[in-house]
Enzyme design. Structure first.
Site, PDB file in Angstrom:
ATOM      1  N   HIS A 149       3.889  -5.707  -5.700  1.00 25.19           N
ATOM      2  CA  HIS A 149       4.385  -6.792  -6.560  1.00 25.19           C
ATOM      3  C   HIS A 149       5.007  -7.871  -5.672  1.00 25.19           C
ATOM      4  O   HIS A 149       6.198  -8.165  -5.796  1.00 25.19           O
ATOM      5  CB  HIS A 149       5.413  -6.294  -7.585  1.00 25.19           C
ATOM      6  CG  HIS A 149       4.786  -5.621  -8.781  1.00 25.19           C
ATOM      7  ND1 HIS A 149       5.503  -4.801  -9.634  1.00 25.19           N
ATOM      8  CD2 HIS A 149       3.535  -5.645  -9.272  1.00 25.19           C
ATOM      9  CE1 HIS A 149       4.709  -4.355 -10.587  1.00 25.19           C
ATOM     10  NE2 HIS A 149       3.506  -4.857 -10.405  1.00 25.19           N
TER      11      HIS A 149
ATOM     12  N   HIS B  68      -6.407  -0.893 -17.593  1.00 27.63           N
ATOM     13  CA  HIS B  68      -5.371  -1.903 -17.330  1.00 27.63           C
ATOM     14  C   HIS B  68      -5.986  -2.935 -16.386  1.00 27.63           C
ATOM     15  O   HIS B  68      -6.594  -2.569 -15.382  1.00 27.63           O
ATOM     16  CB  HIS B  68      -4.182  -1.194 -16.690  1.00 27.63           C
ATOM     17  CG  HIS B  68      -3.027  -2.044 -16.293  1.00 27.63           C
ATOM     18  ND1 HIS B  68      -2.716  -3.234 -16.905  1.00 27.63           N
ATOM     19  CD2 HIS B  68      -2.071  -1.862 -15.339  1.00 27.63           C
ATOM     20  CE1 HIS B  68      -1.622  -3.729 -16.336  1.00 27.63           C
ATOM     21  NE2 HIS B  68      -1.229  -2.922 -15.378  1.00 27.63           N
TER      22      HIS B  68
ATOM     23  N   GLU C  80      -4.567  -5.268 -14.494  1.00 21.75           N
ATOM     24  CA  GLU C  80      -3.852  -5.758 -13.308  1.00 21.75           C
ATOM     25  C   GLU C  80      -4.748  -5.575 -12.079  1.00 21.75           C
ATOM     26  O   GLU C  80      -5.451  -4.557 -11.954  1.00 21.75           O
ATOM     27  CB  GLU C  80      -2.514  -5.027 -13.144  1.00 21.75           C
ATOM     28  CG  GLU C  80      -1.609  -5.744 -12.147  1.00 21.75           C
ATOM     29  CD  GLU C  80      -0.144  -5.275 -12.190  1.00 21.75           C
ATOM     30  OE1 GLU C  80       0.224  -4.474 -13.069  1.00 21.75           O
ATOM     31  OE2 GLU C  80       0.634  -5.743 -11.333  1.00 21.75           O
TER      32      GLU C  80
ATOM     33  N   ASP D 155      -4.599  -4.578  -9.166  1.00 23.13           N
ATOM     34  CA  ASP D 155      -4.604  -3.362  -8.338  1.00 23.13           C
ATOM     35  C   ASP D 155      -5.558  -2.311  -8.904  1.00 23.13           C
ATOM     36  O   ASP D 155      -5.908  -1.352  -8.205  1.00 23.13           O
ATOM     37  CB  ASP D 155      -3.192  -2.792  -8.155  1.00 23.13           C
ATOM     38  CG  ASP D 155      -2.421  -2.598  -9.444  1.00 23.13           C
ATOM     39  OD1 ASP D 155      -2.654  -3.367 -10.394  1.00 23.13           O
ATOM     40  OD2 ASP D 155      -1.577  -1.688  -9.503  1.00 23.13           O
TER      41      ASP D 155
ATOM     42  N   HIS E 271       1.763  -0.864 -18.521  1.00 22.87           N
ATOM     43  CA  HIS E 271       2.837  -1.744 -18.121  1.00 22.87           C
ATOM     44  C   HIS E 271       2.603  -3.212 -18.512  1.00 22.87           C
ATOM     45  O   HIS E 271       3.503  -4.044 -18.416  1.00 22.87           O
ATOM     46  CB  HIS E 271       2.969  -1.524 -16.608  1.00 22.87           C
ATOM     47  CG  HIS E 271       3.286  -2.607 -15.689  1.00 22.87           C
ATOM     48  ND1 HIS E 271       2.457  -3.111 -14.738  1.00 22.87           N
ATOM     49  CD2 HIS E 271       4.450  -3.291 -15.574  1.00 22.87           C
ATOM     50  CE1 HIS E 271       3.064  -4.028 -14.039  1.00 22.87           C
ATOM     51  NE2 HIS E 271       4.258  -4.164 -14.509  1.00 22.87           N
TER      52      HIS E 271
ATOM     53  N   ASP F  35      -0.894   3.373 -15.234  1.00 27.53           N
ATOM     54  CA  ASP F  35       0.384   3.242 -14.527  1.00 27.53           C
ATOM     55  C   ASP F  35       1.404   4.320 -14.917  1.00 27.53           C
ATOM     56  O   ASP F  35       2.273   4.677 -14.109  1.00 27.53           O
ATOM     57  CB  ASP F  35       1.010   1.866 -14.829  1.00 27.53           C
ATOM     58  CG  ASP F  35       0.411   0.740 -13.981  1.00 27.53           C
ATOM     59  OD1 ASP F  35      -0.156   1.034 -12.914  1.00 27.53           O
ATOM     60  OD2 ASP F  35       0.528  -0.420 -14.397  1.00 27.53           O
TER      61      ASP F  35
ATOM     62  N   TYR G 246       9.703   4.549  -9.206  1.00 28.93           N
ATOM     63  CA  TYR G 246       8.629   3.855  -9.928  1.00 28.93           C
ATOM     64  C   TYR G 246       9.067   3.603 -11.376  1.00 28.93           C
ATOM     65  O   TYR G 246       8.902   2.502 -11.912  1.00 28.93           O
ATOM     66  CB  TYR G 246       7.400   4.755  -9.861  1.00 28.93           C
ATOM     67  CG  TYR G 246       6.125   4.246 -10.447  1.00 28.93           C
ATOM     68  CD1 TYR G 246       5.152   3.654  -9.635  1.00 28.93           C
ATOM     69  CD2 TYR G 246       5.831   4.413 -11.791  1.00 28.93           C
ATOM     70  CE1 TYR G 246       3.947   3.233 -10.160  1.00 28.93           C
ATOM     71  CE2 TYR G 246       4.637   3.993 -12.325  1.00 28.93           C
ATOM     72  CZ  TYR G 246       3.699   3.403 -11.505  1.00 28.93           C
ATOM     73  OH  TYR G 246       2.502   2.996 -12.026  1.00 28.93           O
TER      74      TYR G 246
ATOM     75  N   HIS H 188      -1.696   5.599  -9.798  1.00 26.59           N
ATOM     76  CA  HIS H 188      -1.029   5.515  -8.490  1.00 26.59           C
ATOM     77  C   HIS H 188      -0.427   6.879  -8.171  1.00 26.59           C
ATOM     78  O   HIS H 188       0.245   7.489  -9.025  1.00 26.59           O
ATOM     79  CB  HIS H 188       0.134   4.515  -8.502  1.00 26.59           C
ATOM     80  CG  HIS H 188      -0.261   3.092  -8.759  1.00 26.59           C
ATOM     81  ND1 HIS H 188      -1.013   2.343  -7.878  1.00 26.59           N
ATOM     82  CD2 HIS H 188       0.015   2.271  -9.792  1.00 26.59           C
ATOM     83  CE1 HIS H 188      -1.177   1.122  -8.356  1.00 26.59           C
ATOM     84  NE2 HIS H 188      -0.574   1.057  -9.529  1.00 26.59           N
TER      85      HIS H 188
END
Ligand code: FEO
Length: 398
Positions: free
Chosen positions: A23, A79, A81, A83, A147, A166, A194, A227
């Site tokens: 981030h 998701h 995002e 990543d 998230h 996530d 986290y 992750h």
């Protein structure tokens, strides 16, 4: 090289060993991280999520050694995002038209990020199912704000594998892959960090989501996160831990955080620690300089605390930027069940402790004592008052 998870489910992600920030520079990843992607090899072949864009070429090359890419029947984007969706563009260039299952919000995010009008994006919502063959189905479960608004989980029936994206993850890298194989201290340290830094603002949704999974009658035997490790041994332990985290979590810890210009505020902080320890030898009191500790580690310590003392010198009618940044971050996290008091030093306007108090109140902290401040640098008398302040603080939060 793919790694076997369970039956016909495999890990095909990327371990990012030397990642040290996530981030932007907001989150330290001292033990790296991973971008977990999963392959389902049933009668139908499905890919769950991809990896961060810088690794897309490597990811696709590795994937192509495991399967003929043209045999992929569908992709799930839990998701959007980058990543997790970063390799999607390169992959879909090779297999255009492949259905990509995601939420309606996922379509908005993917369109906003990649601007592709020809992708076959198929919206799904909670309870929707697709067959993967051999009598198994993927069940979709929206998980908005865990998230991002687009986030979702999916669940593979019969194998009882939850792909949680996530949720339940860690920024942690290990080739061992499974929760029962890795160092448990490292695993839980990274799990709570986290949660504190990423999931805390959505704690009210965590409760609701876990209840929803239970109400759907899904018996989770394995959790494949996006992750960190895969929870294959007793995955209920991390679900139970999330319920603890989500409901005003605290340990018997008091954290004192300060920044300082000429050691005056640091002297006060050290006296508080002395007083707290004298009053309550069993409380886990910790002391941190905000300018020497990464903000994501400070946030984790605050998350674990029942109470904090936070201080800064007065500068430019406010506080040092390390403390201002921490207050801004904390305000966004919306911690619950935390008590606080504030302190500071000043030369000609006594402002810092009051500025911090106001900000912590707005962030939802319960202020249990009036602020304490020192003009210039604390003399012996004021240092003794700080010891007494620490004792009273320890009593008031016990
Ligand atoms: Fe790991 Fe919200 O992305």
């Amino acid at each position: 090289m793919k790694k076997h998870i369970k039956n016909n489910v495999y890990w095909v992600g990327k371990n990012h060993w030397d990642l040290r920030e996530f981030h932007g520079s907001e989150y330290t990843t001292t033990k790296g991280s991973s971008y977990n992607s999963y392959l389902i090899l049933e009668e139908k072949i499905g890919l769950i999520d991809t990896v961060y864009e810088p690794f897309s070429t490597e990811f696709i090359k590795n994937l192509a050694t495991e399967i003929d890419l043209k045999t992929i029947d569908f992709i799930v984007v839990n998701h959007a995002e980058p990543d997790h969706s970063g390799a999607l563009e390169a992959l879909l260039d090779l297999i255009p038209g492949t259905p990509v299952y995601c939420t309606e919000n996922g379509i908005k995010s993917l369109t906003g990020l990649y601007h592709k009008k020809d992708w076959n994006l198929v919206p799904v919502k909670t309870g929707d199912r697709i067959s993967v063959g051999n009598g198994k189905e993927l069940v979709f479960i929206q998980a908005a704000m865990i998230h991002w608004p687009d986030s979702m989980f999916c669940f593979l029936t019969q194998d009882n594998v939850l792909f949680s994206n996530d949720a339940f993850g860690q920024h942690y890298c290990s080739e061992l892959l499974f929760n029962d194989l890795v160092d448990q201290g490292e695993l839980w340290t990274e799990t709570i960090k986290y949660y504190a830094n990423i999931i805390t603002p959505f704690s009210h949704l965590v409760n609701r989501k876990i209840e929803e999974i239970k109400s759907l009658g899904l018996e989770v035997e394995c959790i494949c996160t996006s992750h960190g490790i895969v929870w294959r041994k007793d995955p209920a332990q991390v679900i139970e831990k999330y319920l603890e985290y989500a409901n005003g979590y605290q340990e018997n810890q008091i954290t004192v955080i300060y920044d300082t210009m000429y050691e005056g505020t640091a002297m006060m902080a050290n006296q508080f620690v002395k007083g707290i320890t004298m009053e309550d030898p069993l409380v886990n009191v910790k002391l941190f300089s905000a300018s020497h500790t990464n903000i994501s580690d400070l946030v984790t310590e605050i998350f674990k605390s029942k109470a904090i003392l936070l201080g800064s010198p007065t500068v430019h009618n406010g506080v040092l930027y390390t403390i201002a940044g921490l207050l801004e971050f904390v305000n966004g996290l919306k911690f619950k069940n935390k008590k606080a008091a504030t302190f500071g030093t000043y030369g000609w306007r006594d402002l810092s402790s009051k500025v911090i108090q106001k900000s912590l109140q707005e962030a939802g902290f319960e202020i249990v004592m009036e602020p304490i401040s020192a003009n210039w640098r604390p003399d012996e008398q004021l240092q003794e008052r700080c010891v007494e302040y620490g004792k009273t603080f320890a009593r008031s939060v016990s």
